[in-house]
Design a protein around this motif. Structure first.
Motif, short mmCIF file in Angstrom:
data_model
loop_
_atom_site.label_atom_id
_atom_site.label_comp_id
_atom_site.label_asym_id
_atom_site.label_seq_id
_atom_site.Cartn_x
_atom_site.Cartn_y
_atom_site.Cartn_z
N THR A 83 0.86 -1.05 -0.26
CA THR A 83 -0.19 0.16 0.01
C THR A 83 0.98 1.21 0.07
OG1 THR A 83 -1.54 -1.14 1.20
CG2 THR A 83 -1.76 1.20 1.30
N GLY A 122 0.18 5.23 -0.03
CA GLY A 122 -0.85 6.20 0.06
C GLY A 122 -2.16 5.44 0.28
N ASN A 123 -3.05 5.88 -0.45
CA ASN A 123 -4.40 5.19 -0.44
C ASN A 123 -4.30 3.95 -1.66
OD1 ASN A 123 -5.53 6.58 1.58
ND2 ASN A 123 -5.99 8.13 0.31
N ARG A 124 -3.51 4.01 -2.07
CA ARG A 124 -3.54 2.87 -3.16
C ARG A 124 -2.69 1.70 -3.16
NH1 ARG A 124 -2.77 3.28 -9.93
NH2 ARG A 124 -2.89 1.08 -10.04
#
Length: 112
Positions: A74, A76-78
């Motif tokens: 992961t 960040g948010n991705r």
């Protein structure tokens, strides 16, 4: 396509060892005998999806990483599958690959 239980078992064993979890401890958490877990890790017995989900939860990895060897990271948010990075690198020249590697080393060294 038939699952390769030897490869799946090998991945379970590798991840378990990377996380410094003993076979005895993992078997205990799974409420199974250490002998049976050993058979799973050697690919002697087929492991069902429910057990894979339990194993992945305890080892804190995705079921996909156990089935296909894809590690999910992961940023960040991705979420990225390491296989995605491999595909990108395959498209790069050797010089570009070396540059990416050197940048990655710098990022780690600088703790960015």
């Amino acid at each position: 396509m038939k699952p390769n239980y030897e490869e799946i078992g090998s991945r379970i064993k590798k991840i378990r060892r990377q996380k410094s979890i003993t076979q005895e401890k993992l078997a205990e958490e799974l409420e199974m005998s250490q002998i049976y877990l050993s058979k799973i890790e050697r690919g002697v017995v087929a492991v069902n999806l429910q057990r894979l989900m339990e194993i992945s939860a305890i080892l804190k990895v995705s079921v996909g990483s156990l089935l296909e060897g894809n590690t999910i990271i992961t940023i960040g948010n991705r979420k990225y599958v390491t296989a995605e990075f491999e595909e990108i690198l395959k498209k790069c020249t050797e010089k570009q690959q070396r540059f990416i590697y050197e940048v990655a080393e710098l990022v780690v060294e600088m703790n960015l």
